[in-house]
Every structure is written in structure tokens, then in C-alpha cells.
Design an enzyme around this catalytic site. Sequence first.
Site, PDB file in Angstrom:
ATOM      1  N   GLU A 119       0.776  -1.270   0.215  1.00 49.99           N
ATOM      2  CA  GLU A 119       0.042   0.557  -0.208  1.00 49.99           C
ATOM      3  C   GLU A 119       0.582   1.186  -0.349  1.00 49.99           C
ATOM      4  OE1 GLU A 119      -4.211  -0.032   2.971  1.00 49.99           O
ATOM      5  OE2 GLU A 119      -3.191  -2.232   3.263  1.00 49.99           O
ATOM      6  N   HIS A 234      -8.636   8.869   3.864  1.00 51.07           N
ATOM      7  CA  HIS A 234      -8.372   7.615   2.367  1.00 51.07           C
ATOM      8  C   HIS A 234      -8.963   8.974   1.348  1.00 51.07           C
ATOM      9  CE1 HIS A 234      -7.867   4.471   0.912  1.00 51.07           C
ATOM     10  NE2 HIS A 234      -8.174   3.564   1.617  1.00 51.07           N
ATOM     11  N   ARG A 274      -0.538   8.704   1.892  1.00 53.57           N
ATOM     12  CA  ARG A 274      -2.467   8.606   2.042  1.00 53.57           C
ATOM     13  C   ARG A 274      -2.410  10.304   2.085  1.00 53.57           C
ATOM     14  NH1 ARG A 274      -5.625   3.813   5.378  1.00 53.57           N
ATOM     15  NH2 ARG A 274      -4.385   3.067   4.234  1.00 53.57           N
ATOM     16  N   HIS A 332     -10.532   9.202   7.366  1.00 53.02           N
ATOM     17  CA  HIS A 332     -11.347   7.649   7.870  1.00 53.02           C
ATOM     18  C   HIS A 332     -10.757   7.400   8.346  1.00 53.02           C
ATOM     19  CE1 HIS A 332      -9.928   4.139   6.332  1.00 53.02           C
ATOM     20  NE2 HIS A 332      -9.244   3.765   6.134  1.00 53.02           N
ATOM     21  N   ARG A 367      -1.002   8.201   9.643  1.00 49.59           N
ATOM     22  CA  ARG A 367      -0.253   6.731   9.735  1.00 49.59           C
ATOM     23  C   ARG A 367      -0.190   6.322   8.274  1.00 49.59           C
ATOM     24  NH1 ARG A 367      -4.044   2.379   9.020  1.00 49.59           N
ATOM     25  NH2 ARG A 367      -5.761   3.573   8.473  1.00 49.59           N
TER      26      ARG A 367
HETATM   27  P1  FAD Z   1     -12.886  -0.425  16.255  1.00 47.33           P
HETATM   28  O1  FAD Z   1     -12.419  -1.412  15.508  1.00 47.33           O
HETATM   29  O2  FAD Z   1     -13.701   0.647  16.003  1.00 47.33           O
HETATM   30  O3  FAD Z   1     -14.087  -0.626  17.593  1.00 47.33           O
HETATM   31  C1  FAD Z   1     -14.405   0.179  18.465  1.00 47.33           C
HETATM   32  C2  FAD Z   1     -15.818  -0.744  19.490  1.00 47.33           C
HETATM   33  O4  FAD Z   1     -15.973   0.629  20.441  1.00 47.33           O
HETATM   34  C3  FAD Z   1     -16.837  -1.055  18.576  1.00 47.33           C
HETATM   35  O5  FAD Z   1     -17.371  -2.060  18.935  1.00 47.33           O
HETATM   36  C4  FAD Z   1     -18.077   0.572  19.200  1.00 47.33           C
HETATM   37  O6  FAD Z   1     -19.411   0.014  19.031  1.00 47.33           O
HETATM   38  C5  FAD Z   1     -17.183   0.295  20.532  1.00 47.33           C
HETATM   39  N1  FAD Z   1     -17.790   1.782  21.308  1.00 47.33           N
HETATM   40  C6  FAD Z   1     -17.695   2.973  20.692  1.00 47.33           C
HETATM   41  N2  FAD Z   1     -18.311   3.540  21.444  1.00 47.33           N
HETATM   42  C7  FAD Z   1     -18.675   2.847  22.756  1.00 47.33           C
HETATM   43  C8  FAD Z   1     -19.467   3.504  24.139  1.00 47.33           C
HETATM   44  N3  FAD Z   1     -19.873   4.777  23.538  1.00 47.33           N
HETATM   45  N4  FAD Z   1     -19.786   2.285  24.112  1.00 47.33           N
HETATM   46  C9  FAD Z   1     -19.522   0.977  24.310  1.00 47.33           C
HETATM   47  N5  FAD Z   1     -19.141   1.025  22.743  1.00 47.33           N
HETATM   48  C10 FAD Z   1     -17.701   1.978  22.584  1.00 47.33           C
HETATM   49  N6  FAD Z   1      -5.976  -0.643   9.648  1.00 47.33           N
HETATM   50  C11 FAD Z   1      -5.154  -1.014   8.655  1.00 47.33           C
HETATM   51  O7  FAD Z   1      -4.422  -1.386   9.474  1.00 47.33           O
HETATM   52  N7  FAD Z   1      -5.669  -1.586   7.658  1.00 47.33           N
HETATM   53  C12 FAD Z   1      -6.557  -1.717   6.844  1.00 47.33           C
HETATM   54  O8  FAD Z   1      -6.660  -2.390   5.738  1.00 47.33           O
HETATM   55  C13 FAD Z   1      -7.568  -1.534   7.537  1.00 47.33           C
HETATM   56  N8  FAD Z   1      -8.734  -0.474   6.812  1.00 47.33           N
HETATM   57  C14 FAD Z   1     -10.066   0.180   7.252  1.00 47.33           C
HETATM   58  C15 FAD Z   1     -10.940   0.337   6.324  1.00 47.33           C
HETATM   59  C16 FAD Z   1     -12.140   0.336   6.625  1.00 47.33           C
HETATM   60  C17 FAD Z   1     -13.122   1.001   5.964  1.00 47.33           C
HETATM   61  C18 FAD Z   1     -11.540   1.598   7.907  1.00 47.33           C
HETATM   62  C19 FAD Z   1     -13.242   2.575   8.297  1.00 47.33           C
HETATM   63  C20 FAD Z   1     -11.013   1.285   8.910  1.00 47.33           C
HETATM   64  C21 FAD Z   1      -9.892   0.791   8.147  1.00 47.33           C
HETATM   65  N9  FAD Z   1      -8.454   0.806   9.134  1.00 47.33           N
HETATM   66  C22 FAD Z   1      -7.747  -0.233   8.693  1.00 47.33           C
HETATM   67  C23 FAD Z   1      -8.905   1.231  10.165  1.00 47.33           C
HETATM   68  C24 FAD Z   1      -8.846   0.325  11.813  1.00 47.33           C
HETATM   69  O9  FAD Z   1      -9.378  -0.841  10.836  1.00 47.33           O
HETATM   70  C25 FAD Z   1      -9.357   1.038  12.660  1.00 47.33           C
HETATM   71  O10 FAD Z   1      -8.482   2.067  13.102  1.00 47.33           O
HETATM   72  C26 FAD Z   1      -9.102  -0.141  13.840  1.00 47.33           C
HETATM   73  O11 FAD Z   1      -9.904  -1.123  13.419  1.00 47.33           O
HETATM   74  C27 FAD Z   1      -9.553  -0.224  15.247  1.00 47.33           C
HETATM   75  O12 FAD Z   1      -9.824  -0.841  15.960  1.00 47.33           O
HETATM   76  P2  FAD Z   1     -10.246  -0.283  17.482  1.00 47.33           P
HETATM   77  O13 FAD Z   1     -10.348  -1.643  18.300  1.00 47.33           O
HETATM   78  O14 FAD Z   1      -9.583   0.547  18.183  1.00 47.33           O
HETATM   79  O15 FAD Z   1     -11.547   0.032  17.195  1.00 47.33           O
HETATM   80  C1  SIN Z   2      -7.025   0.231   3.048  1.00 49.92           C
HETATM   81  O1  SIN Z   2      -7.325  -0.476   2.834  1.00 49.92           O
HETATM   82  O2  SIN Z   2      -7.239   1.049   1.813  1.00 49.92           O
HETATM   83  C2  SIN Z   2      -7.239   0.693   4.443  1.00 49.92           C
HETATM   84  C3  SIN Z   2      -5.965   1.120   4.903  1.00 49.92           C
HETATM   85  C4  SIN Z   2      -5.583   1.150   6.135  1.00 49.92           C
HETATM   86  O3  SIN Z   2      -6.690   2.077   6.435  1.00 49.92           O
HETATM   87  O4  SIN Z   2      -4.712   1.521   6.513  1.00 49.92           O
END
Ligand code: FAD
Ligand code: SIN
Length: 493
Positions: A119, A234, A274, A332, A367
Amino acid sequence: MQTNFLVIGSGISGLNFALHAANKGHVTVITKKKIAETNTNYAQGGIAAVLSKNDNPEKHIKDTLEAGDYHNNKKAVRFMVEKGPEAITRLVALGVEFEKEQDSSGKKNLKSPLSLTREGGHGNRRIAFVGDHTGLEIEQILVKRIKEHPNIEVLENTFAVDLIKRGNKIYGAKIITRKNRIDNVFADATILATGGAGQVFKYTTNPSIATGDGVAMAARAGAKLKDLEFIQFHPTALAKPTPRRLLLSEALRGEGARLYNSKGKRFTKELETRNKVAKALYEELKEGPVFLSISHRSAQFIRKRFPSIYKALRKHKFDLTKDQVPVTPVAHYTCGGVRTDLKGRTNLKNLYAFGEVTYTGVHGANRLASNSLLEAVVFSNQILENIKPLRKTHAFTFLHEKLNTSPELKKSAAQIRKQAQNIMWKHCGIVRTQDSLHQGITEMQNLRKELTKLNRTNISRDLYETKNIVETGLLILKAAKKRRKSLGCHFIE
Ligand code: FAD
Ligand code: SIN
């Protein structure tokens, strides 16, 4: 309610931490919607780590620092990168089946090396993936393991309103239960794993849960925050208005997809970091639409490698194997957040944070792609030591407010939320100016006043989510206004 570990959030960081912590005590995971409704679930590209012979930690560190405009905490970057392979091993041990290379006879087996993709900003192929739905695979496996564990209780549709604080210590959280009751959960350790804040903006790849609740709760409790101005846009979301913009993964460009302007010309290096590609699109979109195309690769390859994106685009009448697809940058990722050390500790006692909600210092001002899932696993691979059982904490209570679920309040909250998202898009988007940020702050402060009038005596989940959007938005605006020079994904004219 009383527990040893209260984990707020069921994405990769919350669930991975919960699995570790369950070996030490009782874990309660609360999540505001269904367990799998997380940013994690939508991750496409994959997870970065040094996994091939052609790669080494120094190269991954260099790419992370370059992407972050050298605003990163070098110690934290090294910590994450060096623990990267271990993080992948953990996910594999839990059951995640990353794509593998075939051997010379066309077979894959347990010992086959992982296939790696590329990427923007990566000098090497170093991203492990599962098709174009890496996050879905990881989330499903984690959920499975969580459900099997006798020491973990999951409360879905349970909303954390605020942290319970006395002095400098956190004792758990006030919640709104699935049945719409206000309650307290007391815990020896409280873990914020609430993810990002994409929904603070009008256009985002993030699902509806990403309303900045963790940052807002932490700020109200007095936790230290850092670098909130670095919102990553993004470059390639589908240019069609849907509540959550469909992402066209950077891995498409890693596998050769090209960007064309309205005159059919390529205008940027597709695998730049990015922030640079998003800025190039921003400028080009002033002249006309921008398109992504991978149609020079075989249809068979495209359908096999990017099945979910191919299917999702069909619903919008685009054929990824043939068509140029219109794209646009959208909010993003939240690079800054609640400040933690390498063990996930915040400045408040008994409060820890992991994942996108945090500022660990690894991302700097922008990032590097696929470093987010990596950060989430590496930092949440922590087992807390010396957690002391609480003394009678339920002696104090915070249940003064009344719950109000009236349609009128819901409607007012929705209106304010929309206005806040518009303000952020208009005044704190891809390119910012001091004047516009100033205007944004004034408008957001006015919205906060309107909200205060609404919630003096009532609370509701909708109201609190809106309050979190407004408060997080205001914090982002103020941080952006303070940073007078462009850096990473903060462009200021
Ligand atoms: P999340 O997975 O967002 O989980 C947050 C949790 O907190 C959820 O369960 C939510 O319900 C809960 N929550 C929030 N507020 C409250 C509240 N007040 N009370 C109770 N529960 C609450 N990153 C990469 O490294 N590689 C990728 O390929 C990539 N692709 C992506 C594609 C997309 C479309 C998106 C949106 C993001 C992508 N990212 C990628 C970023 C990555 O997915 C996220 O940064 C990562 O998954 C965040 O994980 P997390 O556990 O911190 O939070
Ligand atoms: C993507 O697949 O383009 C998202 C990857 C990322 O957020 O790191």
C-alpha cells in the site's frame, strides 16, 4: 455491576485485550451495538509487519517515520515494528487464515509463507491480508474466541456514557443498558477501546459507531489527549453519497490500480503516502471528477483478489473489471487521541486505552497504511500486572439523571449531529485555513450551547453520541487551529 476488567469496545483492540485479561480475572466487554459492528470489521487492505526475507524492521520503521512526517515517537515506532511478527503469529494462533503463497506445485500448506501486498508509503510488500476483507476475518475469529471463553461476559447494545472518577482514579463507567436503564459498572481496570471518530465528519469510511465517544469521555474525565488535528483522509472512497462511504482499498493501487483525472491523465504517484494522494485528489477534483481503474489486470484476478469491493460496486452499477470508478477523499482515521505509554496506561489511574482511540506516538502526523491493525494488536497484547481488587466502590453512585427516549429529543439530537458533521467537513477538512478553523470553533461552540439546553435534565444515548461528536469535533478544531504550519495530514493554507 462489578468486574475486574471493564473493556469498552469490541473491535480488534478490545477483544484481543479481553482474551489476554480473561486469564487473570473476570472481563466485561461492553459494546454499543452488535459485537461485530466496529471499524475493525470493515478493514480491507490488511495488517503490516516485517514478514519476508527482503524486509527488515529498519525499513518498516523508516517508512512509518516518513509517512508520519517524523512527528512520531521513535521509541513507540520501534516497539510496534519489532513486535509486528509476534502480532501476526498471535492472530494466526487464534485462527486467522491469512492468504498464503502457493508452492511450485500450486499447493498451499501450513508452512507456506504468507502472501504479502503493498500500500502507499511502503517500500516493501509487507501487508498480510485476507482477500479484501481482512478486518471481517479478524473480527469473526476474535468474536468466536471471546464467546468460547468462560471468563468473558459481553454486553451488546450497551452504551458507555462516562467514566466513573474519584480523585485521579477511574472506577469503571456509567452505562445505558440494552433495556434503556442507567447503571454503573465498577471495575479494577477500565479499558477504552472505543475506536475512532470518522463520524464527526460528514463524509467518512467509518461505520456509525465511530463517534469519538472514547476521546470525549476521556476528555471529560481529565485524561491527556494529543495530536487530534491529524485526521487522515483516505483518497479513494466511492464518490457516491452513502451513509458510510464505500472504501476502495489502497491495496487496489498496491496491485496496480491507477488514478486518472477528468482528461484521462494520471496526475499523481499512486503509492505515495495517503496524505499526499488525498491532497492531489483534492486539487484535481476542483477541475473535474477523478477515477480509479484496475481494468488492465485480468478480470479473474480482480474478482478473486477483491471479491467484496467487486460485489459492493456492482450494487452501484460499476464493474471493477471494466469500469473507471469515480473516487473522492473522505475522513478515515484519527491519528491522535488519548495519550498512553507503551503499556496502554493513561495519566488516570486504572484507566488504560488501546487501538484507534489512543495516541501512542506510532503514527506521527499521518499513519502509514495498515499500521493501525498492527498498533491495535501489539499494544493490546499486554497483560496488566499488579491490579488490586477494589474496595467497596459501589458505596458511591452517579445515577442522578433521568433517561429520556422521546422522539422529540431524538430528532433534536439528530439535527445537531448533522450540523456538527457539516461544520467539520466545511471548516476542518482536507485543507484548512486559520479563518475557517476560527469560524468552525465559533459555530461548534454555539452547537454545544444548544446541546446543553437539551440535556440539563435528560440523557439519552442519541444525545450523548451527539454530545461526543460535538465535543470531539471542538477538540479537533482547536488542535488544528493551534498548529499553524502544515504537517502530515494537517494541511493549512
Ligand atoms: P473499533 O474496531 O472501531 O471498535 C470500537 C468499538 O468501540 C466498537 O465495538 C464500538 O461499538 C465500541 N464503542 C465506541 N463507543 C462506545 C461507547 N460509548 N459505548 C460502548 N461501546 C462503544 N487499518 C489497517 O491497519 N488496515 C486496513 O486495511 C484498514 N482498513 C480500514 C478500512 C475501513 C473502511 C476503515 C473504516 C478502517 C480501516 N482501518 C484499517 C483502520 C482500522 O480498521 C481501525 O483503526 C481499527 O480496526 C480500530 O480498532 P479498534 O479496536 O481501536 O476500534
Ligand atoms: C485500505 O485498505 O485502503 C485501508 C488501509 C488502512 O486504513 O490502513
